[in-house]
Design a protein around this motif. Structure first.
Motif, PDB file in Angstrom:
ATOM      1  N   UNK A 659      85.413  20.263 -18.935  1.00  0.00           N
ATOM      2  CA  UNK A 659      86.193  20.631 -19.959  1.00  0.00           C
ATOM      3  C   UNK A 659      87.069  21.383 -19.342  1.00  0.00           C
ATOM      4  N   UNK A 660      86.970  22.175 -18.151  1.00  0.00           N
ATOM      5  CA  UNK A 660      88.246  22.971 -17.711  1.00  0.00           C
ATOM      6  C   UNK A 660      89.118  21.951 -17.049  1.00  0.00           C
ATOM      7  N   UNK A 661      88.615  20.798 -16.528  1.00  0.00           N
ATOM      8  CA  UNK A 661      89.581  19.751 -15.948  1.00  0.00           C
ATOM      9  C   UNK A 661      90.391  19.444 -17.020  1.00  0.00           C
ATOM     10  N   UNK A 662      89.797  18.937 -18.332  1.00  0.00           N
ATOM     11  CA  UNK A 662      90.688  18.415 -19.264  1.00  0.00           C
ATOM     12  C   UNK A 662      91.717  19.205 -19.695  1.00  0.00           C
ATOM     13  N   UNK A 663      91.270  20.607 -19.674  1.00  0.00           N
ATOM     14  CA  UNK A 663      92.436  21.836 -20.107  1.00  0.00           C
ATOM     15  C   UNK A 663      93.552  21.798 -18.967  1.00  0.00           C
ATOM     16  N   UNK A 664      93.128  21.678 -17.932  1.00  0.00           N
ATOM     17  CA  UNK A 664      94.106  21.742 -16.689  1.00  0.00           C
ATOM     18  C   UNK A 664      94.905  20.495 -16.924  1.00  0.00           C
ATOM     19  N   UNK A 665      94.413  19.281 -16.915  1.00  0.00           N
ATOM     20  CA  UNK A 665      95.381  18.298 -17.026  1.00  0.00           C
ATOM     21  C   UNK A 665      96.432  18.331 -18.168  1.00  0.00           C
ATOM     22  N   UNK A 666      95.899  18.970 -19.439  1.00  0.00           N
ATOM     23  CA  UNK A 666      96.808  19.045 -20.525  1.00  0.00           C
ATOM     24  C   UNK A 666      98.066  19.962 -20.236  1.00  0.00           C
ATOM     25  N   UNK A 667      97.361  21.074 -19.460  1.00  0.00           N
ATOM     26  CA  UNK A 667      98.492  21.897 -19.162  1.00  0.00           C
ATOM     27  C   UNK A 667      99.688  21.347 -18.196  1.00  0.00           C
ATOM     28  N   UNK A 672     105.781  23.111 -19.944  1.00  0.00           N
ATOM     29  CA  UNK A 672     106.535  24.110 -20.781  1.00  0.00           C
ATOM     30  C   UNK A 672     105.486  24.762 -21.872  1.00  0.00           C
ATOM     31  N   UNK A 673     104.384  24.298 -22.043  1.00  0.00           N
ATOM     32  CA  UNK A 673     103.688  24.935 -22.989  1.00  0.00           C
ATOM     33  C   UNK A 673     102.500  25.984 -22.211  1.00  0.00           C
ATOM     34  N   UNK A 674     102.211  27.022 -22.802  1.00  0.00           N
ATOM     35  CA  UNK A 674     101.299  28.046 -22.390  1.00  0.00           C
ATOM     36  C   UNK A 674      99.946  27.976 -23.370  1.00  0.00           C
ATOM     37  N   UNK A 675      99.024  28.414 -22.696  1.00  0.00           N
ATOM     38  CA  UNK A 675      97.845  28.345 -23.169  1.00  0.00           C
ATOM     39  C   UNK A 675      96.983  29.795 -23.648  1.00  0.00           C
ATOM     40  N   UNK A 676      96.291  29.545 -24.893  1.00  0.00           N
ATOM     41  CA  UNK A 676      95.900  30.859 -25.098  1.00  0.00           C
ATOM     42  C   UNK A 676      94.415  30.909 -24.996  1.00  0.00           C
ATOM     43  N   UNK A 677      93.789  31.774 -24.772  1.00  0.00           N
ATOM     44  CA  UNK A 677      92.158  31.779 -24.549  1.00  0.00           C
ATOM     45  C   UNK A 677      91.738  32.570 -25.578  1.00  0.00           C
ATOM     46  N   UNK A 678      90.766  32.108 -26.416  1.00  0.00           N
ATOM     47  CA  UNK A 678      90.192  33.266 -27.594  1.00  0.00           C
ATOM     48  C   UNK A 678      88.823  33.043 -27.007  1.00  0.00           C
ATOM     49  N   UNK A 679      87.987  34.229 -27.302  1.00  0.00           N
ATOM     50  CA  UNK A 679      86.347  34.498 -27.260  1.00  0.00           C
ATOM     51  C   UNK A 679      85.945  34.672 -28.516  1.00  0.00           C
ATOM     52  N   UNK A 680      84.673  33.831 -28.615  1.00  0.00           N
ATOM     53  CA  UNK A 680      83.870  34.111 -29.958  1.00  0.00           C
ATOM     54  C   UNK A 680      82.789  34.463 -29.496  1.00  0.00           C
ATOM     55  N   UNK A 681      82.075  35.400 -30.198  1.00  0.00           N
ATOM     56  CA  UNK A 681      80.731  35.921 -29.968  1.00  0.00           C
ATOM     57  C   UNK A 681      79.688  35.746 -31.110  1.00  0.00           C
ATOM     58  N   UNK A 682      78.591  35.771 -30.828  1.00  0.00           N
ATOM     59  CA  UNK A 682      77.811  35.398 -31.945  1.00  0.00           C
ATOM     60  C   UNK A 682      77.112  36.565 -32.963  1.00  0.00           C
TER      61      UNK A 682
END
Lengths: 751, 197
Positions: A659-667, A672-682
């Motif tokens: 999954x990390x790899x896919x994101x990295x490829x996308x970036x 020119x596009x930035x990435x936002x990380x969002x955490x979800x909790x249970x």
């Protein structure tokens, strides 16, 4: 009729006797004494008479014929005449007269016989019989009595003559044959004896005879005259030198013209030796002159001369003349062509006197030699030795030789020729007759020749005198400075105008960038330079036109509108500038890639409206001709979620590396596009714990991405807020414990 | 004896003080076969010198001498331009153009060479052909080389003393100067006479 007979009679009388009337009886004796038998003259006398008669009758015949034709009017006269003569014969008429009369009567009667009236004829016949025989008988008798046969023959001659006359009338042919053999002798005899009379007799009819002869057979007359024609003409020339030339002179032109029409070639051949050599001589000189001029045109002297000619306003030829004037005439001789005698000489005073006679003699000998041995028909025209020249010009019966030190100009030669021409024209005849006596030479020749010296000498003197020099210098300076001043003034004015135009052009903002030159020539303003478009060209012309119309100048717009190959760095700069400008808002993230003429735009333009304005903006950049837009209107979604164990922030690499790899490829794909990380909790546990866990989990994912080579600046974590499970359905709890990703376009990326 | 018919009345003089009339110039030509001493005759006449050396004249040589001739109780100065023409040979005849305009000619023959004497007639004819009114005298030259008795015989043979043509012959010698001046004087007188007519 009467006149003819009387005429004949009187003629006979004149020649035979001076005294009358004379008795018939003594007549024979008288004739005898007058014409002695022994004398040779006695024989000629009758012949002479006969000839006289013949001549007379010749003239008379036509008349006679005329009269005879009018016989009617004549006939009544005869009786009267008849009576007169009859009485005369009875009394003391001469025998000759009697015979004449008889002959006359016979003649008349014969001719009138046809037309005359019967009565008339009988009347005449009776007269005839009455007088004729009786008188003849009478005379014969008396002759016999004197027994002088010779005399009787002599006395009969007139009778014969009359008979001949009669016979001529009767049958001319017969008479002609009889008389013809002796006629020439008769004429000869007669002309010897009394040539003036004969001459006057012939003279009357001679012109007519010649005219007639010419009419009848012109060739014969021509043949007869031809052999002596030449002698006649030369004799006439001897008698009166000018008569023939005067007579022929006026016709000469016409004659030559006719001859040229008839036989052009012969005329050309005849004239060639004279005209040909003259022309060739002239042409050779002209060609030589032209050659030397052409050769020297580009030499420093030639250019200098040209400039001087322009400055001084004189012809170049005149300057050449002045340049070559540094020669000196020592002597001028006019020499007789044949004999080599000096006709006239001019030697300036103070010169070493030349032995003119000897020089003339030797020059003539050389000329003769050259003419004879080298080429006939051409002329020796110069002798030169060292510094000395003897130009020679020949014409007519003389030639001019000028002894010159230095190099004489062609103008000098022309001058010699002119003067010689004048001399020959005016005094040619005198010169022709020149025989060595200087007194016979016309005086004006000398002054004509002296012109050659005077003219040539005066030239250098003048130029060497100081005032002349100053004057020339003044002209020189004037000629140099006045045009210079004018040019300078004009230059200044032009410069001012040009400046004004430059200011005006600068004032127009769109034109100020471009370098435009203006040149001012008299009456004309020329604009030059380059602008990238026709619009700018017209703009510049409008600006310049304002100035030009103020100064009364014509505008010549030579500005060229060109597609200027724009500097690529400028284009890319501009593109970058625009790119960064457009990338400012959060809805646009583009990357531009410029290859010459083509611009490719990649990235995201989320707002559709912006897309058009971006396109237009780039299109305006010079050098960009084609734009390829390859942009997306939506940002891609990232579905990947990184799940975590409960209560742990530990990243399970084994599960999530892909999954990390896919994101990295996308970036990587959309830099020119930035990435936002969002955490979800249970939601298990305390809020603080969850917050902490969320933060740590974000941080771990972030580190993992950075470890994959993603630029940390492009990663934004938003883990502080609590994201609770959105679906409290019966989902397993672990599905709520994750970090997900959202792409966003950063604002103000490059700043 | 061949002698001029008239007694000479010419006077040599180089002083021209008594002259009133202008100087008349006349061209005369000397022609004859080669090596008949034409040039020597002229040298004797002008410089009164003689040289045995033979120098062939090429083309023509022009000399000048002034004479004072007494004519009708006046003295007339005459300027003789003497054209010494190249001698006639078998290969080259005299150039007729040189003779043009000559008022007088002196035909020269060599008494020691009969061929030159036979050529005299031809030269006279040529001269008369070109200048019909020109005066001519004949110089039988080198008289000093011929003995007297032979001279008489030669003169009998080549007598050009024909008064009708007005041609006088002179037995001249360039070496001794015999009759040289006489001949030139006589010719000058003829020239003046001809021109005054």
């Amino acid at each position: 009729m009467t006149s003819s007979s009387e005429n004949t009679a009187s003629q006979t009388r004149e020649s035979s006797s001076s005294e009358r009337p004379r008795p018939v009886t003594t007549d024979g004796a008288f004739e005898g004494t007058r014409l002695p038998l022994t004398s040779s003259k006695s024989n000629s006398e009758p012949i002479k008479n006969l000839l006289n008669l013949l001549l007379e009758s010749n003239e008379v015949f036509p008349e006679k014929a005329n009269l005879e034709s009018k016989s009617d009017s004549k006939i009544p006269q005869y009786p009267d005449l008849d009576v007169d003569i009859e009485t005369e014969a009875d009394e003391n008429t001469t025998f000759i007269q009697a015979v004449e009369y008889q002959a006359f009567l016979r003649q008349t009667v014969e001719s009138d016989a046809i037309s005359a009236s019967p009565t008339d004829r009988t009347k005449l016949n009776s007269i005839e019989t009455d007088t004729d025989y009786s008188s003849i008988q009478k005379s014969t008798r008396s002759d016999l009595q004197t027994e002088d046969l010779v005399d009787s023959v002599n006395t009969l001659i007139p009778l014969i003559v009359e008979l001949l006359k009669y016979k001529i009338h009767d049958s001319q042919e017969a008479i002609l044959t009889t008389v013809a053999p002796v006629l020439d002798r008769l004429i000869e005899q007669r002309s010897l004896e009394d040539s003036p009379k004969m001459a006057s007799a012939i003279a009357k009819i001679l012109p007519n005879a010649i005219t007639e002869g010419m009419n009848l057979s012109p060739e014969a007359i021509a043949t007869a005259i031809a052999p002596e024609l030449a002698i006649a003409i030369s004799e006439q020339i001897r008698l009166d030198e000018n008569a023939i030339s005067q007579a022929l002179g006026s016709e000469m032109g016409k004659a030559i013209k006719t001859q040229i029409e008839l036989e052009k070639d012969a005329m050309v051949d005849a004239l060639y030796p004279v005209i040909g050599s003259t022309i060739s001589k002239y042409m050779v000189e002209v060609v030589r002159e032209i050659n030397s001029k052409v050769e020297h045109t580009l030499s420093p002297e030639g250019i200098k001369r040209k400039i001087r000619a322009k400055m001084q306003g004189v012809s170049e030829a005149e300057l050449i003349f002045q340049e070559s004037v540094n020669y000196h005439v020592q002597a001028i001789f006019l020499i007789d062509k044949d004999s080599g005698l000096i006709i006239q000489e001019v030697q300036p005073e103070g010169e070493r006197h030349l032995e003119s006679d000897m020089i003339a003699g030797m020059l003539t000998a050389i000329r003769s030699f050259a003419n004879d041995c080298i080429t006939s028909g051409s002329e020796l025209d110069e002798i030169s030795y060292g510094d000395w020249q003897i130009p020679i010009e020949a014409a007519g019966y003389c030639y001019v030789a000028v002894v010159v030190k230095g190099e004489p100009s062609n103008q000098f030669r022309t001058k010699i020729r002119q003067i010689l021409g004048q001399i020959v024209l005016k005094y040619g005849n005198t010169i022709k007759k020149y025989e060595g006596d200087p007194d016979t030479v016309p005086k004006p020749i000398k002054s004509l020749l002296e012109e050659l010296i005077e003219k040539e000498d005066s030239q250098p003197k003048k130029s060497s005198s100081p005032p002349m020099l100053l004057w020339l210098a003044a002209i020189w300076l004037g000629m140099v400075f006045i045009p210079w001043g004018i040019i300078h003034h004009r230059g200044n004015t032009a410069h001012k105008i040009a400046q004004e135009i430059a200011v005006q052009l600068d004032a127009a903002p769109e034109l100020s960038v471009y370098r435009l030159d203006s040149q001012v020539r008299p009456g004309k303003l020329t604009l030059t330079g380059r602008v990238p478009s026709d619009y700018l060209r017209t703009q510049a012309a409008t600006v310049a036109q304002e100035v030009a119309s103020q100064k009364n100048l014509q505008l010549d717009n030579q500005i060229v509108a060109v597609n200027v190959p724009v500097n690529p760095s400028l284009i890319t700069g501009e593109i970058q500038r625009l790119t960064s400008l457009f990338n400012q808002p959060a809805d646009t993230a583009i990357i531009t890639n410029y290859q010459p003429k083509t611009l490719t735009i990649d990235g995201f333009i989320l707002n559709e409206e912006n897309r058009q304005s971006i396109y237009t903006a780039f299109k305006k950049i010079p050098g960009v001709e084609q734009i390829i837009i390859n942009v997306a209107t939506k940002l891609p979604n990232i579905e990947q979620r990184i799940y975590f164990e409960s209560g742990s922030s530990q990243l399970n690499f084994a599960d999530n590396s892909s999954k990390i790899k896919v994101v990295e490829q996308l970036l990587k794909q959309y830099p020119q596009i930035h990435l936002r990380l969002m955490a979800h909790t249970d939601g298990e546990g305390s809020r603080a714990i969850n917050q902490k866990l969320g933060k740590e989990r974000c941080e771990n994912v972030r580190v993992a991405l950075i470890d994959q080579g993603v630029d940390s600046t492009r990663l934004v974590t938003s883990c502080n807020q609590q994201n609770f499970p959105t679906n409290p359905d019966k989902q397993p709890l672990w599905l709520s414990r994750y970090v997900n990703f959202q792409l966003f376009i950063p604002t103000n990326q490059h700043n | 004896m061949v002698e001029p018919l008239c007694k000479l009345s010419a006077i040599y003089s180089y002083e021209s003080a008594q002259l009133k009339m202008s100087v008349i110039t006349k061209k005369i030509c000397l022609l004859g076969d080669f090596n008949v001493s034409k040039t020597s005759l002229i040298r004797r006449f002008i410089e009164d010198k003689f040289s045995d050396q033979y120098l062939s004249t090429v083309g023509v040589k022009v000399s000048r001498k002034s004479l004072d001739i007494r004519q009708n109780f006046e003295i007339q100065q005459i300027n003789l331009l003497i054209w010494d023409l190249e001698g006639h040979t078998r290969f080259k005849s005299i150039t007729p153009t040189y003779l043009k305009g000559a008022s007088g000619s002196i035909i020269v023959g060599d008494l020691t060479r009969s061929s030159t004497l036979e050529g005299l007639k031809q030269h006279i004819d040529l001269s008369l052909h070109i200048n019909p009114h020109g005066s001519i005298v004949v110089a039988l030259n080198k008289a000093d080389l011929v003995p007297q008795e032979k001279l008489d015989k030669l003169i009998e043979l080549y007598r050009f003393n024909t008064c009708i043509q007005g041609i006088n012959s002179y037995l001249t010698s360039a070496k001794t100067g015999e009759y040289v001046n006489n001949m030139f004087d006589e010719l000058s007188k003829n020239l003046l006479h001809a021109s005054s007519r």
